[in-house]
Design a protein around this motif. Structure first.
Motif, PDB file in Angstrom:
ATOM      1  N   GLY A  92      97.355 -40.826  63.500  1.00 21.59           N
ATOM      2  CA  GLY A  92      98.480 -40.424  62.664  1.00 21.59           C
ATOM      3  C   GLY A  92      99.764 -40.145  63.428  1.00 21.59           C
ATOM      4  N   LYS A  93      99.788 -40.482  64.719  1.00 18.82           N
ATOM      5  CA  LYS A  93     100.948 -40.166  65.554  1.00 18.82           C
ATOM      6  C   LYS A  93     102.210 -40.887  65.073  1.00 18.82           C
ATOM      7  CE  LYS A  93      98.877 -41.853  69.221  1.00 18.82           C
ATOM      8  NZ  LYS A  93      97.647 -42.391  68.592  1.00 18.82           N
ATOM      9  N   THR A  94     102.091 -42.201  64.903  1.00 16.57           N
ATOM     10  CA  THR A  94     103.246 -42.981  64.449  1.00 16.57           C
ATOM     11  C   THR A  94     103.698 -42.505  63.070  1.00 16.57           C
ATOM     12  OG1 THR A  94     102.656 -44.918  65.768  1.00 16.57           O
ATOM     13  CG2 THR A  94     104.029 -45.321  63.826  1.00 16.57           C
ATOM     14  N   THR A  95     102.747 -42.175  62.229  1.00 24.98           N
ATOM     15  CA  THR A  95     103.094 -41.701  60.885  1.00 24.98           C
ATOM     16  C   THR A  95     103.905 -40.408  60.951  1.00 24.98           C
ATOM     17  OG1 THR A  95     101.092 -42.761  60.029  1.00 24.98           O
ATOM     18  CG2 THR A  95     102.149 -41.125  58.602  1.00 24.98           C
ATOM     19  N   VAL A  96     103.541 -39.503  61.859  1.00 24.05           N
ATOM     20  CA  VAL A  96     104.319 -38.263  62.010  1.00 24.05           C
ATOM     21  C   VAL A  96     105.762 -38.596  62.395  1.00 24.05           C
ATOM     22  CG1 VAL A  96     104.613 -36.165  63.422  1.00 24.05           C
ATOM     23  CG2 VAL A  96     102.342 -36.757  62.545  1.00 24.05           C
ATOM     24  N   LEU A  97     105.938 -39.509  63.350  1.00 22.69           N
ATOM     25  CA  LEU A  97     107.305 -39.886  63.753  1.00 22.69           C
ATOM     26  C   LEU A  97     108.068 -40.507  62.586  1.00 22.69           C
ATOM     27  CD1 LEU A  97     107.033 -41.354  67.387  1.00 22.69           C
ATOM     28  CD2 LEU A  97     107.194 -38.983  66.641  1.00 22.69           C
ATOM     29  N   ARG A  98     107.380 -41.337  61.814  1.00 18.16           N
ATOM     30  CA  ARG A  98     108.046 -41.992  60.678  1.00 18.16           C
ATOM     31  C   ARG A  98     108.409 -41.005  59.578  1.00 18.16           C
ATOM     32  NH1 ARG A  98     105.327 -47.640  59.265  1.00 18.16           N
ATOM     33  NH2 ARG A  98     106.682 -48.821  60.645  1.00 18.16           N
ATOM     34  N   LEU A  99     107.634 -39.941  59.474  1.00 15.08           N
ATOM     35  CA  LEU A  99     107.969 -38.902  58.495  1.00 15.08           C
ATOM     36  C   LEU A  99     109.213 -38.136  58.957  1.00 15.08           C
ATOM     37  CD1 LEU A  99     104.346 -37.646  57.719  1.00 15.08           C
ATOM     38  CD2 LEU A  99     105.874 -38.804  56.094  1.00 15.08           C
ATOM     39  N   ILE A 100     109.296 -37.888  60.268  1.00 15.68           N
ATOM     40  CA  ILE A 100     110.458 -37.143  60.787  1.00 15.68           C
ATOM     41  C   ILE A 100     111.737 -37.958  60.609  1.00 15.68           C
ATOM     42  CG2 ILE A 100     111.527 -36.094  62.835  1.00 15.68           C
ATOM     43  CD1 ILE A 100     108.677 -35.569  63.913  1.00 15.68           C
ATOM     44  N   THR A 101     111.640 -39.279  60.835  1.00 18.31           N
ATOM     45  CA  THR A 101     112.860 -40.100  60.762  1.00 18.31           C
ATOM     46  C   THR A 101     113.180 -40.561  59.348  1.00 18.31           C
ATOM     47  OG1 THR A 101     111.502 -41.989  61.391  1.00 18.31           O
ATOM     48  CG2 THR A 101     112.796 -40.970  63.106  1.00 18.31           C
ATOM     49  N   GLY A 102     112.348 -40.199  58.384  1.00 17.41           N
ATOM     50  CA  GLY A 102     112.667 -40.529  56.997  1.00 17.41           C
ATOM     51  C   GLY A 102     112.277 -41.935  56.574  1.00 17.41           C
ATOM     52  N   ILE A 103     111.580 -42.664  57.454  1.00 18.65           N
ATOM     53  CA  ILE A 103     111.110 -44.003  57.079  1.00 18.65           C
ATOM     54  C   ILE A 103     110.024 -43.859  56.015  1.00 18.65           C
ATOM     55  CG2 ILE A 103     109.907 -46.065  57.928  1.00 18.65           C
ATOM     56  CD1 ILE A 103     111.251 -45.452  60.676  1.00 18.65           C
TER      57      ILE A 103
ATOM     58  N   THR B  93     117.266 -42.407  56.187  1.00 16.73           N
ATOM     59  CA  THR B  93     117.165 -42.531  57.638  1.00 16.73           C
ATOM     60  C   THR B  93     118.532 -42.496  58.324  1.00 16.73           C
ATOM     61  OG1 THR B  93     115.064 -43.675  57.556  1.00 16.73           O
ATOM     62  CG2 THR B  93     116.381 -44.067  59.485  1.00 16.73           C
ATOM     63  N   TRP B  94     119.527 -43.193  57.756  1.00 19.11           N
ATOM     64  CA  TRP B  94     120.852 -43.217  58.400  1.00 19.11           C
ATOM     65  C   TRP B  94     121.444 -41.819  58.462  1.00 19.11           C
ATOM     66  CZ3 TRP B  94     124.686 -41.284  55.367  1.00 19.11           C
ATOM     67  CH2 TRP B  94     124.561 -41.402  53.974  1.00 19.11           C
ATOM     68  N   ASN B  95     121.146 -41.026  57.434  1.00 17.85           N
ATOM     69  CA  ASN B  95     121.652 -39.660  57.391  1.00 17.85           C
ATOM     70  C   ASN B  95     120.982 -38.814  58.481  1.00 17.85           C
ATOM     71  OD1 ASN B  95     121.424 -36.758  56.112  1.00 17.85           O
ATOM     72  ND2 ASN B  95     123.206 -37.752  55.206  1.00 17.85           N
ATOM     73  N   ILE B  96     119.696 -39.053  58.678  1.00 15.76           N
ATOM     74  CA  ILE B  96     118.942 -38.312  59.701  1.00 15.76           C
ATOM     75  C   ILE B  96     119.417 -38.704  61.106  1.00 15.76           C
ATOM     76  CG2 ILE B  96     116.608 -37.996  60.653  1.00 15.76           C
ATOM     77  CD1 ILE B  96     115.590 -38.170  57.718  1.00 15.76           C
ATOM     78  N   VAL B  97     119.713 -39.990  61.292  1.00 16.48           N
ATOM     79  CA  VAL B  97     120.267 -40.445  62.578  1.00 16.48           C
ATOM     80  C   VAL B  97     121.593 -39.736  62.852  1.00 16.48           C
ATOM     81  CG1 VAL B  97     121.295 -42.424  63.816  1.00 16.48           C
ATOM     82  CG2 VAL B  97     119.132 -42.702  62.583  1.00 16.48           C
ATOM     83  N   ASN B  98     122.396 -39.596  61.817  1.00 15.95           N
ATOM     84  CA  ASN B  98     123.694 -38.953  62.014  1.00 15.95           C
ATOM     85  C   ASN B  98     123.596 -37.458  62.253  1.00 15.95           C
ATOM     86  OD1 ASN B  98     125.684 -40.938  62.197  1.00 15.95           O
ATOM     87  ND2 ASN B  98     125.353 -41.433  60.051  1.00 15.95           N
TER      88      ASN B  98
ATOM     89  N   ILE C  21     110.202 -30.414  56.678  1.00 13.06           N
ATOM     90  CA  ILE C  21     110.730 -30.658  58.020  1.00 13.06           C
ATOM     91  C   ILE C  21     112.163 -30.134  58.037  1.00 13.06           C
ATOM     92  CG2 ILE C  21     111.229 -32.361  59.812  1.00 13.06           C
ATOM     93  CD1 ILE C  21     109.358 -34.322  58.332  1.00 13.06           C
ATOM     94  N   HIS C  22     112.433 -29.220  58.967  1.00 16.90           N
ATOM     95  CA  HIS C  22     113.794 -28.715  59.140  1.00 16.90           C
ATOM     96  C   HIS C  22     114.278 -29.044  60.543  1.00 16.90           C
ATOM     97  CE1 HIS C  22     112.762 -26.412  55.546  1.00 16.90           C
ATOM     98  NE2 HIS C  22     114.069 -26.253  55.369  1.00 16.90           N
TER      99      HIS C  22
END
Ligand SMILES: Nc1ncnc2c1ncn2[C@@H]1O[C@H](COP(=O)(O)OP(=O)(O)O)[C@@H](O)[C@H]1O
Ligand SMILES: [Mg+2]
Length: 256
Positions: A44-55, A75-80, A63-64
């Motif tokens: 589930g590692k990749t899934t955790v990262l994808r949840l954090i980045t909003g994918i 995702t673009w908002n999270i990148v910003n 997640i705060h």
């Protein structure tokens, strides 16, 4: 109000059909941390990262990031807000030159906020490529890159957005031992921060998902271990490799 953690994850869960890929995951990390994340394939590692980045959107959990709720944002908002990631499966714009792939990241509103004009973007992209060690190939098509160099392109694209939190999914994948050493050194340098040409890095916090445990242990000060979507250990590298549950779930199965 108390001190806001830099990144705080609570009760994060994600199911794919009948499969509980991420199960009530919770942890927080500080602004200056480099956190490793390990676990068997499918943990589930990749899934955790994808949840954090909003994918991906979680089924439940929060997640705060710097006190801001990020679940539900694009995702673009999270990148910003300052989170960038690299992917386990690299998908560059294959027909574009390598440098153009990175220029796309340099054009993000976050990276452009310093009032730069477009001409400078190219120079900045070149700095990111130099940092990642592939500046000599800048004008070649991305489709010509080897696996190892694709990894470097991923890193260049991510750091070009000048993130405060950098998520790296198997950054050593496909790299030779010598290349792995170089990549590990670049990461340490990046984390320390400073000026890399036109990139002003404040030294991002990092979450590094990796199988090469020995290399990972040299970089991180803390490791989280996932197994079947559940955190089974969270501690210093020494604590984690000596944890019987971890040895049984992961290290005993030929993990390196
Ligand atoms: N988009 C998806 N649809 C269905 N199943 C998925 C999807 N993404 C991941 N999975 C499944 O979820 C589990 C966790 O996957 P992943 O997070 O990629 O694990 P890891 O990165 O730790 O190897 C695996 O069983 C995987 O097959
Ligand atoms: Mg993965």
């Amino acid at each position: 109000m108390g001190v806001q953690p830099f990144l705080e994850i609570e009760g994060l869960s994600k199911r794919f059909g009948g499969l509980q890929a991420v199960d009530n995951v919770g942890f927080s990390m500080g602004r200056n941390e480099i956190l490793g994340m390990i676990g068997p394939n499918g943990a589930g590692k990749t899934t955790v990262l994808r949840l954090i980045t909003g994918i991906l959107k979680p089924d439940s959990g929060g997640i705060h990031f710097k006190g801001k709720k990020i679940v539900g944002r694009k995702t673009w908002n999270i990148v910003n807000l300052g989170i960038a990631c690299t992917f386990q499966n690299m998908r560059p714009f294959r027909r574009l030159p390598i440098i153009a792939n990175v220029m796309v990241s340099c054009l993000s509103p976050r990276a452009m906020k310093r009032g730069e004009w477009v001409k400078r973007v190219e120079a900045k992209a070149m700095d990111a490529l130099e940092f990642a060690g592939i500046s000599d190939m800048a004008l070649e098509k991305a489709s010509t890159l080897s696996q190892g160099d694709l990894k470097r392109l991923e890193v260049a694209r991510a750091i070009a957005t000048e993130p405060e939190l950098l998520l790296l999914d198997e950054p050593f994948g496909g790299l030779s031992p010598a290349e792995t050493d170089l990549m590990a050194k670049s990461m340490k340098r990046l984390h320390k921060g400073g000026r890399f040409g036109r990139l002003h890095s404040e030294g991002p916090a990092m979450i590094i998902v990796e199988h090469k445990l020995q290399q990972l242990m040299k970089i991180v000060n803390r490791i989280i271990v996932l197994n079947f979507g559940i955190i089974i250990a969270d501690g210093t590298p020494e604590e984690v490799v000596n944890n019987p549950q971890v040895i049984e779930a992961y290290l005993g199965q030929g993990g390196t």
